[in-house]
Design a protein around this motif. Structure first.
Motif, PDB file in Angstrom:
ATOM      1  N   ARG A  75       0.843  -1.198   0.000  1.00  0.00           N
ATOM      2  CA  ARG A  75       0.000   0.000   0.000  1.00  0.00           C
ATOM      3  C   ARG A  75       0.880   1.251   0.000  1.00  0.00           C
ATOM      4  NH1 ARG A  75      -5.168  -1.897   1.062  1.00  0.00           N
ATOM      5  NH2 ARG A  75      -5.281  -3.892   2.171  1.00  0.00           N
ATOM      6  N   ALA A  76       0.519   2.245  -0.820  1.00  0.00           N
ATOM      7  CA  ALA A  76       1.304   3.467  -0.941  1.00  0.00           C
ATOM      8  C   ALA A  76       0.400   4.583  -1.468  1.00  0.00           C
ATOM      9  CB  ALA A  76       2.485   3.244  -1.873  1.00  0.00           C
ATOM     10  N   THR A  77       0.992   5.763  -1.657  1.00  0.00           N
ATOM     11  CA  THR A  77       0.209   6.911  -2.127  1.00  0.00           C
ATOM     12  C   THR A  77       0.731   7.504  -3.430  1.00  0.00           C
ATOM     13  OG1 THR A  77       1.548   8.405  -0.754  1.00  0.00           O
ATOM     14  CG2 THR A  77      -0.526   7.588   0.187  1.00  0.00           C
ATOM     15  N   GLU A  78       2.062   7.551  -3.621  1.00  0.00           N
ATOM     16  CA  GLU A  78       2.637   8.315  -4.729  1.00  0.00           C
ATOM     17  C   GLU A  78       2.685   7.533  -6.041  1.00  0.00           C
ATOM     18  OE1 GLU A  78       3.454  11.691  -4.412  1.00  0.00           O
ATOM     19  OE2 GLU A  78       2.244  11.191  -2.657  1.00  0.00           O
ATOM     20  N   GLY A  79       3.178   6.328  -5.977  1.00  0.00           N
ATOM     21  CA  GLY A  79       3.302   5.524  -7.185  1.00  0.00           C
ATOM     22  C   GLY A  79       3.386   4.058  -6.829  1.00  0.00           C
ATOM     23  N   GLU A  93     -11.001   7.857  -3.458  1.00  0.00           N
ATOM     24  CA  GLU A  93     -11.482   8.599  -2.285  1.00  0.00           C
ATOM     25  C   GLU A  93     -10.384   8.750  -1.229  1.00  0.00           C
ATOM     26  OE1 GLU A  93     -15.022   6.903  -0.726  1.00  0.00           O
ATOM     27  OE2 GLU A  93     -16.199   7.231  -2.564  1.00  0.00           O
ATOM     28  N   LYS A  94      -9.657   7.679  -0.976  1.00  0.00           N
ATOM     29  CA  LYS A  94      -8.596   7.728   0.030  1.00  0.00           C
ATOM     30  C   LYS A  94      -7.281   8.262  -0.519  1.00  0.00           C
ATOM     31  CE  LYS A  94     -10.459   3.779   2.616  1.00  0.00           C
ATOM     32  NZ  LYS A  94     -10.217   2.377   3.031  1.00  0.00           N
ATOM     33  N   GLY A  95      -7.130   8.257  -1.845  1.00  0.00           N
ATOM     34  CA  GLY A  95      -5.880   8.693  -2.446  1.00  0.00           C
ATOM     35  C   GLY A  95      -4.768   7.677  -2.308  1.00  0.00           C
ATOM     36  N   THR A  96      -5.124   6.394  -2.259  1.00  0.00           N
ATOM     37  CA  THR A  96      -4.123   5.349  -2.036  1.00  0.00           C
ATOM     38  C   THR A  96      -4.070   4.365  -3.204  1.00  0.00           C
ATOM     39  OG1 THR A  96      -5.709   3.925  -0.874  1.00  0.00           O
ATOM     40  CG2 THR A  96      -4.436   5.489   0.457  1.00  0.00           C
ATOM     41  N   LEU A  97      -2.976   3.616  -3.224  1.00  0.00           N
ATOM     42  CA  LEU A  97      -2.754   2.553  -4.199  1.00  0.00           C
ATOM     43  C   LEU A  97      -2.483   1.261  -3.449  1.00  0.00           C
ATOM     44  CD1 LEU A  97      -0.254   4.507  -6.490  1.00  0.00           C
ATOM     45  CD2 LEU A  97      -2.701   4.163  -6.920  1.00  0.00           C
TER      46      LEU A  97
END
Length: 528
Positions: free
Chosen positions: A13-17, A509-513
């Motif tokens: 799980r991450a946010t940027e890439g 919605e959460k901005g996550t990957l």
């Protein structure tokens, strides 16, 4: 959530890439490109190039690729067909006159012109940010300086050693000291490294013209092939209009024929009429419905999918609700249908990868030389192992997939892009030749119908109908096997893992990957 006391791994799980590939070195190379300012397309091609070196049994610059791309802020999915064509001199009559009843699996007659490098160059020109020299730097380094052979790669390598040894140039490069490299050993491909350098410096022309093209064509001609320099010089992929189907609030996009992505859409349309969520994710009832839907969809694939430039493929008719309704009537939820024609199944290998960057550009990318180590034809000076995609052609002049000059064969490799509300939700794919449509549907229903996370969906045990039997992985419990037998399935143990896969889920919605990578391969998902 998985049982933390049992073997397995959590999703990443991450946010940027996020990057998910079938090999850690490829995943790391793609992450490095993202961190250096490259976008998802840059990272995908960097990863594909590394895989072309470190997974030589599955992919290479002598193969083809297909790509689905959803640019940030766009509601449109772009599809690129990077599959090569038969030589201009290849006619069904030529083969029949020489006693062929089918296209051979190995050797020069199995080779279509490789389309991957042309696709890489076009996609970077249209959608990339970084120069090709930077994108290929990691692959060049691994080819020239060496890389450590991974465990799954070593297993596949050893399995193919007997026939590889019959191809002198392939054996010289791929069987050092006459043996398949073992896991943990270092393997080098300096000839391939020099070819990648030429592509980095000269782009498409460094592969399809000049010394590299001359080396490939000379080897093919020496072995009896009908390929020409003109065949290579004129190789050109194309953007095509993707096809899609709706499933429980989502839209699944595929590359159209000559690609087999249509097969997965047929399966989903059929399964949409059954409430899978009322079943258990590990139940015989679920597997049975998926298998029966697959048998119907693969029947259509084998009879109809071909190059639309040469044959009429009734895509709209096959994707209609009327067709799905009629097909659904042929399925008994508790009994095997005996009257269906047998689909034609072959084993092959492939590499699939997906990338999502911090702008939420999403890439679904698949590259392959088809069967493990392709045709066995290795161009001696350039180190290019050529694919065996012509093996997918037929010699029956009445069949839409009959070989013809400059025709593209029916293709098994198929990237997927899941959309919702005109935004990408998941680039994903499942490797494994003919298994791919079945694999994609099994993973997708695991997530949508049963609430599995990406890693759980990829981990789940698999089954595949082939040669009149239902081949089951050893992860399927005895109780489920017994029930499948009661449904009328003749079971067989699946001796090799069924495919492999990667998936990145985008939570807007959460901005996550959230990423997953199949344990049946050596790879991993990584994010930052």
């Amino acid at each position: 959530m998985r049982n933390l006391q049992l073997p397995g791994r959590s999703p990443v799980r991450a946010t940027e890439g996020m990057v998910a590939t079938s090999h850690p070195l490829a995943t790391q190379a793609a992450i490095d490109i993202l961190k250096r300012g490259g976008n998802a397309m840059d990272a995908a091609i960097a990863a594909s190039a590394v895989l072309a070196v470190v997974e030589p049994q599955a992919t290479g610059i002598g193969g083809d690729c297909f790509v689905l791309y959803c640019p940030s802020g766009s509601e449109k999915v772009l599809a690129f067909n990077g599959s090569g064509r038969a030589p201009a001199a290849a006619t069904a009559e030529w083969y029949r006159e020489r006693g062929f009843t089918e296209i051979p699996e190995r050797g020069p007659h199995a080779v279509t012109v490789p389309g991957a490098v042309d696709a890489w160059c076009r996609l970077i020109e249209d959608h990339g940010r970084l120069p090709m020299s930077e994108l290929l730097s990691a692959a060049i380094s691994y080819a020239e300086r060496g890389y450590v052979v991974a465990d799954r790669v070593a297993r596949d390598w050893a399995n193919n050693m007997p026939w590889l040894s019959e191809f002198a140039d392939a054996a010289r490069i791929l069987l050092p000291d006459g043996q398949a490299p073992q896991a943990g050993s270092i393997h080098r491909q300096p000839e391939l490294g020099r070819t990648l350098q030429r592509i980095a410096q000269h782009g498409r022309a460094g592969f399809y013209q000049g010394a590299v093209a001359e080396d490939m064509v000379a080897q093919l001609r020496r072995l009896g092939g009908v390929h020409s320099l003109e065949d290579f010089a004129t190789c050109c992929g194309e953007y095509v209009e993707p096809i899609h189907s709706h499933y429980r609030g989502y839209d699944l996009y595929q590359v159209p024929p000559n690609n087999q992505g249509l097969t997965a859409l047929l399966m989903l349309n059929i399964l949409a009429g059954f409430d899978l969520s009322q079943l258990s994710a590990t139940s015989a009832a679920r597997l049975h419905l998926e298998v029966e839907a697959a048998r119907l969809a693969y029947r259509e694939r084998d009879q109809r999918i071909a190059d639309p430039g040469f044959a009429q493929v009734p895509v709209a008719e096959l994707l209609s609700e009327h067709y799905a309704e009629q097909a659904r009537k042929l399925i008994n939820p508790q009994r095997v249908a005996k009257a269906l024609p047998e689909p034609i199944m072959e084993h092959s290998d492939t590499t699939y990868l997906c990338v999502v960057d911090n702008e939420r550009n999403a890439v679904s990318f698949i590259n392959s030389i088809y069967s493990e180590f392709g045709s066995g034809v290795m161009a001696p000076a350039s180190g290019v192992m050529l694919q065996n995609r012509a093996n997918c052609f037929r010699l029956d002049p009445e069949h839409p997939n009959c070989i013809a000059p400059l025709k593209r064969p029916m293709h098994t490799i198929m990237p997927a892009m899941l959309m919702q509300n005109a935004r990408p939700v998941a680039p994903f794919g499942v490797m494994g030749g003919d298994y791919q449509p079945m694999g994609q549907v099994h993973v997708l229903t695991g997530i949508i119908d049963f609430g599995l996370d990406p890693q759980e969906a990829l981990d789940a045990a698999r089954a595949f109908y082939s040669d009149g039997k239902l081949h089951v992985e050893n992860g399927i419990p005895a109780s489920v096997r017994e029930e499948l037998s009661r449904y009328g399935h003749e079971l067989a143990d699946q001796t090799e893992p069924l495919g492999g896969g990667q998936l990145i889920w985008i939570d807007w919605e959460k901005g996550t990957l959230t990423g997953g990578s199949d344990p049946r391969k050596d790879g991993c998902a990584l994010g930052y």
